[in-house]
Design a protein around this motif. Sequence first.
Motif, PDB file in Angstrom:
ATOM      1  N   LEU A   1       0.840  -1.198   0.000  1.00 22.83           N
ATOM      2  CA  LEU A   1       0.000   0.000   0.000  1.00 22.83           C
ATOM      3  C   LEU A   1       0.875   1.248   0.000  1.00 22.83           C
ATOM      4  N   GLU A   2       0.434   2.273  -0.731  1.00 21.08           N
ATOM      5  CA  GLU A   2       1.188   3.525  -0.794  1.00 21.08           C
ATOM      6  C   GLU A   2       0.215   4.695  -0.870  1.00 21.08           C
ATOM      7  N   VAL A   3       0.541   5.779  -0.172  1.00 20.95           N
ATOM      8  CA  VAL A   3      -0.243   7.017  -0.234  1.00 20.95           C
ATOM      9  C   VAL A   3       0.704   8.170  -0.515  1.00 20.95           C
ATOM     10  N   THR A   4       0.363   9.009  -1.494  1.00 15.77           N
ATOM     11  CA  THR A   4       1.163  10.191  -1.801  1.00 15.77           C
ATOM     12  C   THR A   4       0.295  11.442  -1.744  1.00 15.77           C
ATOM     13  N   LEU A   5       0.961  12.568  -1.560  1.00 14.60           N
ATOM     14  CA  LEU A   5       0.284  13.870  -1.452  1.00 14.60           C
ATOM     15  C   LEU A   5       0.971  14.874  -2.364  1.00 14.60           C
ATOM     16  N   THR A   6       0.192  15.656  -3.093  1.00 11.74           N
ATOM     17  CA  THR A   6       0.699  16.848  -3.763  1.00 11.74           C
ATOM     18  C   THR A   6      -0.189  18.023  -3.384  1.00 11.74           C
ATOM     19  N   THR A   7       0.416  19.165  -3.187  1.00 13.85           N
ATOM     20  CA  THR A   7      -0.318  20.400  -2.963  1.00 13.85           C
ATOM     21  C   THR A   7      -0.378  21.174  -4.277  1.00 13.85           C
ATOM     22  N   ALA A   8      -1.215  22.210  -4.331  1.00 11.90           N
ATOM     23  CA  ALA A   8      -1.281  23.037  -5.534  1.00 11.90           C
ATOM     24  C   ALA A   8       0.078  23.652  -5.842  1.00 11.90           C
TER      25      ALA A   8
ATOM     26  N   GLY B   1      -6.963  22.181  -2.381  1.00 13.85           N
ATOM     27  CA  GLY B   1      -5.974  21.984  -3.439  1.00 13.85           C
ATOM     28  C   GLY B   1      -5.095  20.767  -3.253  1.00 13.85           C
ATOM     29  N   ASP B   2      -5.060  20.183  -2.060  1.00 11.99           N
ATOM     30  CA  ASP B   2      -4.262  18.979  -1.821  1.00 11.99           C
ATOM     31  C   ASP B   2      -4.891  17.779  -2.532  1.00 11.99           C
ATOM     32  N   GLU B   3      -4.032  16.956  -3.113  1.00  6.59           N
ATOM     33  CA  GLU B   3      -4.495  15.745  -3.781  1.00  6.59           C
ATOM     34  C   GLU B   3      -3.831  14.525  -3.153  1.00  6.59           C
ATOM     35  N   VAL B   4      -4.663  13.562  -2.770  1.00  5.70           N
ATOM     36  CA  VAL B   4      -4.196  12.310  -2.180  1.00  5.70           C
ATOM     37  C   VAL B   4      -4.378  11.198  -3.201  1.00  5.70           C
ATOM     38  N   VAL B   5      -3.316  10.426  -3.435  1.00  3.72           N
ATOM     39  CA  VAL B   5      -3.374   9.291  -4.354  1.00  3.72           C
ATOM     40  C   VAL B   5      -2.968   8.030  -3.599  1.00  3.72           C
ATOM     41  N   MET B   6      -3.870   7.050  -3.601  1.00  3.51           N
ATOM     42  CA  MET B   6      -3.590   5.747  -3.008  1.00  3.51           C
ATOM     43  C   MET B   6      -3.337   4.739  -4.117  1.00  3.51           C
ATOM     44  N   ARG B   7      -2.340   3.888  -3.908  1.00  4.45           N
ATOM     45  CA  ARG B   7      -2.037   2.804  -4.846  1.00  4.45           C
ATOM     46  C   ARG B   7      -1.838   1.516  -4.057  1.00  4.45           C
ATOM     47  N   ALA B   8      -2.086   0.399  -4.718  1.00  2.00           N
ATOM     48  CA  ALA B   8      -1.857  -0.901  -4.083  1.00  2.00           C
ATOM     49  C   ALA B   8      -1.470  -1.918  -5.141  1.00  2.00           C
ATOM     50  N   TRP B   9      -0.632  -2.871  -4.757  1.00  2.92           N
ATOM     51  CA  TRP B   9      -0.213  -3.917  -5.677  1.00  2.92           C
ATOM     52  C   TRP B   9       0.220  -5.139  -4.876  1.00  2.92           C
ATOM     53  N   CYS B  10       0.290  -6.264  -5.571  1.00  2.97           N
ATOM     54  CA  CYS B  10       0.734  -7.521  -4.961  1.00  2.97           C
ATOM     55  C   CYS B  10       1.891  -8.065  -5.787  1.00  2.97           C
ATOM     56  N   GLU B  11       2.939  -8.514  -5.117  1.00  2.00           N
ATOM     57  CA  GLU B  11       4.044  -9.152  -5.824  1.00  2.00           C
ATOM     58  C   GLU B  11       4.789 -10.086  -4.874  1.00  2.00           C
ATOM     59  N   ARG B  12       5.279 -11.158  -5.428  1.00  2.00           N
ATOM     60  CA  ARG B  12       6.113 -12.098  -4.682  1.00  2.00           C
ATOM     61  C   ARG B  12       6.859 -12.952  -5.684  1.00  2.00           C
ATOM     62  N   ASP B  13       7.903 -13.604  -5.241  1.00  2.00           N
ATOM     63  CA  ASP B  13       8.666 -14.496  -6.104  1.00  2.00           C
ATOM     64  C   ASP B  13       7.770 -15.620  -6.613  1.00  2.00           C
ATOM     65  N   GLY B  14       7.858 -15.884  -7.911  1.00  2.00           N
ATOM     66  CA  GLY B  14       7.097 -16.979  -8.489  1.00  2.00           C
ATOM     67  C   GLY B  14       5.713 -16.612  -8.947  1.00  2.00           C
ATOM     68  N   ALA B  15       5.291 -15.364  -8.753  1.00  2.00           N
ATOM     69  CA  ALA B  15       3.964 -14.922  -9.173  1.00  2.00           C
ATOM     70  C   ALA B  15       4.103 -13.635  -9.973  1.00  2.00           C
ATOM     71  N   VAL B  16       3.169 -13.398 -10.882  1.00  2.00           N
ATOM     72  CA  VAL B  16       3.155 -12.172 -11.669  1.00  2.00           C
ATOM     73  C   VAL B  16       2.515 -11.062 -10.851  1.00  2.00           C
ATOM     74  N   ARG B  17       3.182  -9.923 -10.806  1.00  2.00           N
ATOM     75  CA  ARG B  17       2.671  -8.764 -10.070  1.00  2.00           C
ATOM     76  C   ARG B  17       1.322  -8.347 -10.638  1.00  2.00           C
ATOM     77  N   ILE B  18       0.388  -7.973  -9.747  1.00  2.00           N
ATOM     78  CA  ILE B  18      -0.873  -7.370 -10.170  1.00  2.00           C
ATOM     79  C   ILE B  18      -1.093  -6.096  -9.366  1.00  2.00           C
ATOM     80  N   GLY B  19      -1.854  -5.173  -9.926  1.00  2.00           N
ATOM     81  CA  GLY B  19      -2.157  -3.927  -9.246  1.00  2.00           C
ATOM     82  C   GLY B  19      -3.646  -3.781  -8.988  1.00  2.00           C
ATOM     83  N   LEU B  20      -3.965  -2.985  -7.976  1.00  2.00           N
ATOM     84  CA  LEU B  20      -5.361  -2.669  -7.693  1.00  2.00           C
ATOM     85  C   LEU B  20      -5.772  -1.347  -8.320  1.00  2.00           C
ATOM     86  N   GLY B  21      -4.810  -0.651  -8.957  1.00  2.00           N
ATOM     87  CA  GLY B  21      -5.118   0.642  -9.548  1.00  2.00           C
ATOM     88  C   GLY B  21      -4.927   1.767  -8.554  1.00  2.00           C
ATOM     89  N   GLU B  22      -5.578   2.906  -8.825  1.00  2.00           N
ATOM     90  CA  GLU B  22      -5.432   4.097  -7.996  1.00  2.00           C
ATOM     91  C   GLU B  22      -6.777   4.534  -7.427  1.00  2.00           C
TER      92      GLU B  22
END
Length: 421
Positions: free
Chosen positions: A297-304, A390-411
């Motif tokens: 899981l990841e959360v980022t912030l940008t201001t105007a 004006g602040d923008e919050v973007v959440m992202r999520a993904w799954c990855e491990r050895d032996g499996a293809v990474r997949i994402g949940l989008g934003e």
Amino acid sequence: MTASWVDGAEPGSDFPLQNLPLGIFSDDGGGRRAGVAIGDYILDLASAAELLDEGWRGDLALPVLNAWLARGPGDHAALRARLTELLGDEANRDAVELHLVGQSEATMHLPCLIGDYTDFYVGIHHATNVGKQFRPDQPLLPNYKYVPIGYHGRASSVRVSGEPVVRPAGQHKPPEAEAPEYGPSRRLDYELELGLWIGRGNALGEPIPIGRARDHIAGFCLLNDWSARDLQAWEYQPLGPFLAKNFLTSISPWVISPEALAPFRIAMPPRADGDPAPLPYLDDADDRANGGLSIQLEVTLTTAAMRDAGLAPHVLSRGSADAAMYWSAAQIVTHHSSNGCNLQPGDLIGTGTLSTAGDDGLGSLLEISRGGKAPIELASGETRSFLEDGDEVVMRAWCERDGAVRIGLGECTGRVVAGAG
């Protein structure tokens, strides 16, 4: 098949052949309809209906996915197998390619008509961190380790990623004031959560057993339970949050299937010494062994000002949901229905805020800024304790491990705008 012939679907992307999430989209070529994310594109299931089983076409032609999700794991797996064949075998390229729509050309919509939305509180580190701010001697109340805590949210204000976050107004009482005042929230916050989509429902009065709960979960998404902390502090006793939460809940647009997440299932984290065992109706050996999800899981912030200056987003948190959930998705569903409550196709359930044990993966500004006592310093020279217009919050999520293809949940994205008045 391990790879798709579609551009952008190579291993390492959010939407490879191993993902194939469903969503509802529209474009200049037509109204709302079902599609499947693959690489940089969406496979238009209405346009490609002749390539699919005739018995599926009616439910997949609707502008919401409720009827399709209600079909259950058998049909979901069969569609997934057919899509894997169509999008993985180069021999099908000529027949399928004309039904692809660029994701950049599409507008995403809520995948379901949401009849009910329930938000839980299963992130134990978040619950502990917040509890320490209000009850230093007893962060967790005695019921927390016996019962999955939840409350009923507002389904009408759930919106898909990208919806503006209109700053809510309400009553709040500053500590030094003798009486509350009414006005815009000054302590607007986000909450990083996972969302669960209910597929098959249950009849009123018939609880869902823990061993069958996973069959009722049709998919997952990211969820941001926007929160007005000052409104919440004044109103939440004795019945819990109200206006502090019901102004908006944002979700990512794609329904990530349990099949796509299967390679990333893990054991639930062991309970601490001295913690009670779950009561029998919430206890299942397979759920203990495989009920957890390894999701980054990841959360980022940008201001105007940061966007105007071309500065990179500020990473607010980055961590894993592995040990964040004290209760599993199956336990949430079972407990929700344990009194006979009927769940329905398209119902949305939030996990509650997911924070890691360490400071790198905290799921809200309330935790990161220590309730406003430790403001965040940004590259622009600005500071933040809570969100400004004006602040923008973007959440992202993904799954990855050895032996499996990474997949994402989008934003899951939202930008704060000033409220009216």
